[in-house]
Design a protein around this motif. Structure first.
Motif, PDB file in Angstrom:
ATOM      1  N   SER A   1       0.859  -1.174   0.000  1.00 44.34           N
ATOM      2  CA  SER A   1       0.000   0.000   0.000  1.00 44.34           C
ATOM      3  C   SER A   1       0.901   1.232   0.000  1.00 44.34           C
ATOM      4  CB  SER A   1      -0.895  -0.016   1.239  1.00 44.34           C
ATOM      5  OG  SER A   1      -1.681   1.139   1.277  1.00 44.34           O
ATOM      6  N   MET A   2       0.587   2.181  -0.873  1.00 46.33           N
ATOM      7  CA  MET A   2       1.484   3.325  -1.059  1.00 46.33           C
ATOM      8  C   MET A   2       0.792   4.644  -0.727  1.00 46.33           C
ATOM      9  SD  MET A   2       4.193   1.903  -2.982  1.00 46.33           S
ATOM     10  CE  MET A   2       4.839   3.342  -3.723  1.00 46.33           C
ATOM     11  N   THR A   3       1.578   5.578  -0.215  1.00 47.70           N
ATOM     12  CA  THR A   3       1.138   6.964  -0.066  1.00 47.70           C
ATOM     13  C   THR A   3       2.186   7.844  -0.737  1.00 47.70           C
ATOM     14  OG1 THR A   3       2.219   7.140   2.084  1.00 47.70           O
ATOM     15  CG2 THR A   3      -0.129   6.599   2.086  1.00 47.70           C
ATOM     16  N   PRO A   4       1.770   8.961  -1.307  1.00 46.30           N
ATOM     17  CA  PRO A   4       2.735   9.824  -2.003  1.00 46.30           C
ATOM     18  C   PRO A   4       3.734  10.443  -1.036  1.00 46.30           C
ATOM     19  CG  PRO A   4       0.470  10.646  -2.280  1.00 46.30           C
ATOM     20  CD  PRO A   4       0.407   9.464  -1.405  1.00 46.30           C
ATOM     21  N   ARG A   5       4.974  10.530  -1.472  1.00 51.25           N
ATOM     22  CA  ARG A   5       6.037  11.190  -0.684  1.00 51.25           C
ATOM     23  C   ARG A   5       5.966  12.701  -0.836  1.00 51.25           C
ATOM     24  NH1 ARG A   5       8.771   7.472   2.618  1.00 51.25           N
ATOM     25  NH2 ARG A   5       8.740   5.516   1.497  1.00 51.25           N
ATOM     26  N   ARG A   6       5.598  13.136  -2.051  1.00 46.94           N
ATOM     27  CA  ARG A   6       5.475  14.581  -2.328  1.00 46.94           C
ATOM     28  C   ARG A   6       4.664  14.744  -3.603  1.00 46.94           C
ATOM     29  NH1 ARG A   6      10.526  13.121  -3.934  1.00 46.94           N
ATOM     30  NH2 ARG A   6      11.168  13.749  -6.009  1.00 46.94           N
ATOM     31  N   ASN A   7       4.309  15.992  -3.903  1.00 48.75           N
ATOM     32  CA  ASN A   7       3.600  16.267  -5.148  1.00 48.75           C
ATOM     33  C   ASN A   7       4.037  17.613  -5.702  1.00 48.75           C
ATOM     34  OD1 ASN A   7       1.664  18.395  -4.163  1.00 48.75           O
ATOM     35  ND2 ASN A   7       1.107  16.735  -2.810  1.00 48.75           N
ATOM     36  N   THR A   8       3.859  17.751  -6.998  1.00 51.49           N
ATOM     37  CA  THR A   8       4.157  18.993  -7.705  1.00 51.49           C
ATOM     38  C   THR A   8       2.909  19.369  -8.486  1.00 51.49           C
ATOM     39  OG1 THR A   8       6.445  18.274  -7.959  1.00 51.49           O
ATOM     40  CG2 THR A   8       5.728  20.110  -9.324  1.00 51.49           C
ATOM     41  N   VAL A   9       2.469  20.615  -8.310  1.00 53.79           N
ATOM     42  CA  VAL A   9       1.211  21.045  -8.908  1.00 53.79           C
ATOM     43  C   VAL A   9       1.449  22.171  -9.905  1.00 53.79           C
ATOM     44  CG1 VAL A   9      -1.096  21.942  -8.417  1.00 53.79           C
ATOM     45  CG2 VAL A   9       0.043  20.487  -6.741  1.00 53.79           C
ATOM     46  N   GLY A  10       0.832  22.030 -11.089  1.00 56.45           N
ATOM     47  CA  GLY A  10       0.802  23.089 -12.092  1.00 56.45           C
ATOM     48  C   GLY A  10      -0.649  23.486 -12.315  1.00 56.45           C
ATOM     49  N   ALA A  11      -0.906  24.336 -13.272  1.00 54.68           N
ATOM     50  CA  ALA A  11      -2.270  24.806 -13.526  1.00 54.68           C
ATOM     51  C   ALA A  11      -3.206  23.662 -13.909  1.00 54.68           C
ATOM     52  CB  ALA A  11      -2.266  25.857 -14.629  1.00 54.68           C
ATOM     53  N   ASN A  12      -2.741  22.765 -14.770  1.00 58.09           N
ATOM     54  CA  ASN A  12      -3.606  21.671 -15.211  1.00 58.09           C
ATOM     55  C   ASN A  12      -2.944  20.302 -15.073  1.00 58.09           C
ATOM     56  OD1 ASN A  12      -1.744  21.966 -17.220  1.00 58.09           O
ATOM     57  ND2 ASN A  12      -3.185  21.733 -18.899  1.00 58.09           N
ATOM     58  N   ARG A  13      -1.893  20.224 -14.235  1.00 57.91           N
ATOM     59  CA  ARG A  13      -1.181  18.963 -14.066  1.00 57.91           C
ATOM     60  C   ARG A  13      -0.706  18.807 -12.634  1.00 57.91           C
ATOM     61  NH1 ARG A  13       4.135  17.912 -17.496  1.00 57.91           N
ATOM     62  NH2 ARG A  13       5.255  18.412 -15.610  1.00 57.91           N
ATOM     63  N   CYS A  14      -0.762  17.576 -12.134  1.00 60.92           N
ATOM     64  CA  CYS A  14      -0.239  17.280 -10.803  1.00 60.92           C
ATOM     65  C   CYS A  14       0.531  15.969 -10.856  1.00 60.92           C
ATOM     66  CB  CYS A  14      -1.378  17.178  -9.786  1.00 60.92           C
ATOM     67  SG  CYS A  14      -0.782  16.903  -8.103  1.00 60.92           S
ATOM     68  N   ASP A  15       1.720  15.963 -10.276  1.00 60.56           N
ATOM     69  CA  ASP A  15       2.550  14.770 -10.183  1.00 60.56           C
ATOM     70  C   ASP A  15       2.651  14.342  -8.725  1.00 60.56           C
ATOM     71  OD1 ASP A  15       3.041  14.947 -12.889  1.00 60.56           O
ATOM     72  OD2 ASP A  15       5.077  15.744 -12.675  1.00 60.56           O
ATOM     73  N   PHE A  16       2.317  13.089  -8.445  1.00 55.20           N
ATOM     74  CA  PHE A  16       2.496  12.495  -7.129  1.00 55.20           C
ATOM     75  C   PHE A  16       3.667  11.526  -7.203  1.00 55.20           C
ATOM     76  CE2 PHE A  16      -1.994  13.687  -6.967  1.00 55.20           C
ATOM     77  CZ  PHE A  16      -2.083  14.265  -5.713  1.00 55.20           C
TER      78      PHE A  16
END
Length: 142
Positions: A79-94
């Motif tokens: 089972s995984m949880t995100p370590r961090r995320n990066t958010v843009g206007a129309n994109r998100c990276d987990f």
């Protein structure tokens, strides 16, 4: 049959009551996507033209991976949880990192990108440590 119906109603009620504490909102001209920062999964889709709301994953869901370890020869569900995320206007990276027995095993980025009324979901930056293989990534209620 009554018991099944009661259990189904209870689970639907519990899912309806869940509201994520930490969220990310992505927006295009036709769609809003509300992501749960703690799980990396969609909580809600909102179609702007008709105000329709489509529910995503309830709070008790998480991203699950299957890992293969060469020595000893094992397959395991993690089972995984995100370590961090990066958010843009129309994109998100987990960014997710899997460990097994305290050792780094594999990592990847789960990317959500909005374009008009479409949501594109992809796995990026997949990294497998020596002796490990990332077999699959399950994203419930996507």
């Amino acid at each position: 049959m009554r018991l099944f119906a009661a259990l189904l109603l209870c689970s639907l009620d519990a899912a309806a009551q869940y509201v994520p504490t930490h969220t990310v909102m992505l927006r295009s001209s036709q769609l809003e996507l509300l992501l749960d920062r703690d799980t990396g999964l969609p909580y809600e889709y909102r179609v702007l033209s008709n105000q329709a709301v489509i529910h995503g994953a309830p709070g008790n869901q998480s991203v699950m991976t299957t890992l293969f370890r060469a020595r000893p020869y094992t397959f395991s569900k993690v089972s995984m949880t995100p370590r961090r995320n990066t958010v843009g206007a129309n994109r998100c990276d987990f960014v997710f990192t899997a460990e097994q027995d305290g050792e780094p095993a594999a990592g990847f980025t789960l990317r959500y990108e909005l374009q008009g009324a479409a949501v594109f979901v992809s796995l990026e930056n997949i990294k497998e440590e020596p002796g490990f293989q990332l077999i699959d990534v399950a994203t419930p209620e996507l």
